[in-house]
Design a protein around this motif. Sequence first.
Motif, mmCIF file in Angstrom:
data_model
loop_
_atom_site.group_PDB
_atom_site.id
_atom_site.type_symbol
_atom_site.label_atom_id
_atom_site.label_comp_id
_atom_site.label_asym_id
_atom_site.label_seq_id
_atom_site.Cartn_x
_atom_site.Cartn_y
_atom_site.Cartn_z
ATOM 1 N N ARG A 45 -15.636 0.797 -0.507
ATOM 2 C CA ARG A 45 -16.691 1.087 -1.486
ATOM 3 C C ARG A 45 -17.864 1.714 -0.776
ATOM 4 N N ARG A 95 -2.455 3.938 -11.021
ATOM 5 C CA ARG A 95 -3.534 3.843 -10.041
ATOM 6 C C ARG A 95 -4.861 4.259 -10.678
ATOM 7 N N GLU A 96 -4.811 5.278 -11.556
ATOM 8 C CA GLU A 96 -6.055 5.725 -12.191
ATOM 9 C C GLU A 96 -6.654 4.631 -13.043
ATOM 10 N N ARG A 97 -5.780 3.839 -13.669
ATOM 11 C CA ARG A 97 -6.300 2.819 -14.580
ATOM 12 C C ARG A 97 -6.590 1.505 -13.899
ATOM 13 N N SER A 98 -6.212 1.381 -12.662
ATOM 14 C CA SER A 98 -6.427 0.107 -11.986
ATOM 15 C C SER A 98 -7.844 0.057 -11.453
ATOM 16 N N CYS A 99 -8.475 -1.117 -11.577
ATOM 17 C CA CYS A 99 -9.864 -1.184 -11.145
ATOM 18 C C CYS A 99 -9.955 -1.678 -9.717
ATOM 19 N N TRP A 100 -9.139 -1.144 -8.852
ATOM 20 C CA TRP A 100 -9.154 -1.583 -7.462
ATOM 21 C C TRP A 100 -9.470 -0.402 -6.578
ATOM 22 N N ASN A 101 -10.200 -0.680 -5.524
ATOM 23 C CA ASN A 101 -10.483 0.362 -4.570
ATOM 24 C C ASN A 101 -10.435 -0.264 -3.188
ATOM 25 N N HIS A 156 0.806 -1.206 0.000
ATOM 26 C CA HIS A 156 0.000 0.000 0.000
ATOM 27 C C HIS A 156 0.840 1.257 0.000
ATOM 28 N N MET A 169 -17.955 8.002 -3.326
ATOM 29 C CA MET A 169 -17.495 8.372 -4.654
ATOM 30 C C MET A 169 -16.005 8.563 -4.748
ATOM 31 N N SER A 170 -15.275 8.296 -3.705
ATOM 32 C CA SER A 170 -13.860 8.657 -3.803
ATOM 33 C C SER A 170 -13.018 7.496 -4.295
ATOM 34 N N GLU A 171 -11.852 7.866 -4.784
ATOM 35 C CA GLU A 171 -10.935 6.883 -5.349
ATOM 36 C C GLU A 171 -10.258 6.094 -4.234
ATOM 37 N N ALA A 172 -9.375 5.229 -4.637
ATOM 38 C CA ALA A 172 -8.681 4.383 -3.660
ATOM 39 C C ALA A 172 -7.950 5.229 -2.644
ATOM 40 N N TYR A 173 -8.010 4.817 -1.408
ATOM 41 C CA TYR A 173 -7.382 5.517 -0.283
ATOM 42 C C TYR A 173 -7.953 6.922 -0.075
#
Lengths: 453, 535
Positions: free
Chosen positions: A292, A283-289, A128, A295-299
């Motif tokens: 859930r 990170r933008e292209r990775s489909c991981w979060n 991480h 509406m925010s992105e990962a982390y």
Amino acid sequence: MELQAVLMAAAGGSRMMDLTYNTPKPMLPVGNKPLMWYPLNLLERVGFEEVIVITTKEVQKMMSTDFKMKLDVKMKLDVVCIQEDADMGTADALRHIQQKIKTDILVVSCDLITDAALHEVVDLFRAHDATLAMLMSKAHEFTETVPGQKGKMAAEQRDFVGVDESGKRLLFMANEADLEEGLTIRKSIMRKHPRMHIKTGLVDAHLYCLKKMVVDFLADNKSISSIRGELVPYLVQKQFSKAINSPTTKDDAEDQNQKQKDGNINMELHLSSHNEHFLQLARERSCWNDHRGDMSEAYHGGKLRCYLHIMEQGLCYRVNTLAAYIEANRQAPKLFEEPAIHPSAVVSEKCLVSSDSIIGASCQVADKTSIKRSTIGNSTTVKEKVKVTNSIVMHGVTIEEGSNIQGSVICSNAVIGRGADLKYCLVGNGQRIEPEAEKTNEVIVGSDQLMEI
Amino acid sequence: MADSGVTDGPDEKGDISHAKREGTELTKEEKQRLRKEKKQHKKNKERKDDKTSESQKEKPPTERSPTSKQAAHPPTQKAPLAVPTPAPLPVPVLDAPAPAGKPAKSKTEIKAERRARQEAERASKQGKKGDVIPQVPAGKAKLQPSELQPVVKRLPEHVQVDNPEVLKKLAKKLERQQIPLRSDYGYKVSLFSHLHQYSRKAPLTQQLSIPSTVIHPSIVRLGLQYSQGIVAGSNARSIALLHAFKQVIRDYTTPPNEELSRDLVNKLKPYISFLSQCRPLSASMGNAIKYIKKEISNIDSQCKEEEAKSELQKCIDRYIDEKIILAATAISKYAIEKISDGDVILVYGCSSLVNHILCEAFDKCRKFRVVVVDSRPRLEGREALRRLVQRGISCTYVLISAVSYILPEVSKVFLGAHALLANGYVMSRVGTSQIALVAKAFNVPVLVCCETYKFCERVQTDSFVSNELDDPDDLIVTRKGKTQLGGWQDVPLLGLLNLVYDVTPPDFVDLVITDLGMIPCTSVPVVLRVKSVDQ
């Protein structure tokens, strides 16, 4: 190089002064090995080849003469001495060695005895890209009677640790002592992590993986002196600080906050220089979060992350109180497959040594003695008809005939007179117990120690 | 090509430079040449006796390897040893392709050439560190030039997991590279027992030392992120891989008496093995690795180390810019032409490219709404849903079991791809072929968006041969406190299958939108051919 190990061995052992007034805490024998051998062994087993040891001159001298340390520790130890009376906190010590630190660090305390899988902590740190990763364990109740204890001990101040749903992300950390009015949790944390588990029964192993930029940050902020007491809560709190996540909004610049702001600005500088363009793209292209529901992105777009690994099973002791010391002596030998009776010890056939006892090197145990659930240190002499039960006997002790020692701790070079009967006592370093003495639940230390209040 | 019997200087150089670029691999032209030679030799076999034809067949494959090895050698000090060989060798190379009119070389001459070739190989091996021709990267058939038989295509090792010899070879290779072997987990469904199946709870880092010395820390971090699924998705994985390689190149120093162009490639091999142990490499990653290896081998030996390193870093930057970022811009430009107002667009899972297209289209004020189809166990559609709704696009979310109910409303289907295979099949997330099939049944146009760097020379017609098995424990779900499949390992005849990819036949795909334009699915081999000629 990925990680540099730093062993903090300058601690004074302030909570067990009876044991440590003569022997510094890192060299206290646990299972006939010096206390600091255990974290060093852990680091060596995991694969470290070099360790920076921060300690005092006294400990360094003792280390160089200690038999076990010289033989067993194959790593290169870079010993940095600090003044004993300088009253340096752990963070101050890190600041002291800032020049030596070239990569991320793994800080270990000398009083940690554990068989934890370190890769769990380090994997959290790596995967991480965390700023801090630490280890905690479920606390066990100490069942052994502590010698010299009169009445129940005051309950220690609890630690409140808040983790997220997955149990890995560290959201909140505070000690009961700091929470006068009650436990307050900021709304910004609740908005991002609506489900938080707060745990109190955890023991902090004092094992931290820190990014290099934290050490640089410490160099700029001289007000932080303890890692556990100040740095860790600061980092945990900073995860959700507005200044970190939106560096453009710097509204209030009052004078009294100036110093704090400087701290903030420093942290931002360190963080922003660290993040790379491509990592951001990936990170933008990775489909991981990691969460859930919002509406925010990962982390949540946060750059500072603190992680925690909680050990469910296995040993984890921090030997900073007498009770912990006794418990560690019982449990530590189970970590290693070593013969209970050292080959160089002379143990006569007519004595009874139970399987969970340990006899140290060059001991002499005479006939008709019974040793149960005890640890006998190196070069100790035990004469005839002695019964030692549930006790810890350190090095160089002489126990004369007919003594009965139960549930006690006998420090180095003590002499127990003939026919003495000690129950739940703590005999200090170099003390002499007169023959036929009967002592129960007492702490027998030298008069010079008593003056040091 | 160079099939004439005449010695052509520039032609030969072209041959050598070709071989040099490819290193130990052969270019398409050489493969074609070999195939033609094979055919000719087969004709010879019918006409002549076995001995002569065998010796003729033996020569071109055997002579080819010293030529290619030799071509890679000129910069080194080993040249003096290799010097005696160039004179006799080029001649037989160009002799051999000629039709069977020429008499075969005598046995002594063949033996002498073979000895000289072996000496050259031995000399080159002394210079390198434990150099052994590596195992094939995913999906490429390996040509064994030194074999007596005509070219034998070998299966890549990662689809032969049920073959114990292959496993032993893999274990030996990993041991040599000092990389731990990851053990398979759980019962594998018999149809897929030839693939690896790993558990996420047993990471490879358990067996590594903690300050990892054998493997560069950024590669360890990358491997962890792959195996835990933190970096998922073809583009993300490629970008993260190239970023990690940039770090490796930045921290690399050439050991004394070594060439950067060869030593760095050797350094990268164990890293690639490590990454493929963490998670099997994707086609895009394979192409990126090929590109990097080619760029490294092309580094001029006279170049100083710092210059070479910065040159390589620039190459990586350029690759990402051109093949991923600019390609996405180009593809969205083409795709937006296909989106009209009032469209209902169906997307499946979370494809970074399709999300980018939709966001761009929305920014260009097209009026459309999106139906996001999702499937267990990954449930990636939730992430796509979040990104689209955050932009302001109105979305509907269904699971794949409802796709035939929602399709009457849909006007177009946009799909992302993991790779496009040489026979026009689209390899993508499992479930894509279902969606394409149902869309075809409803006469809804299916558009696949894919960058050209994901085009792969592999050929596959079903999803069984080459696939990826994810952790079977992902299928276990706990509802209302009950975990029904919790003890699946104890049930003897129960196997959990968690496939990751599937292939969609080109009949179901109406259009492929690439950065080169909009092409039908069957034109993929043309693009591949054009690409290889360009390079």
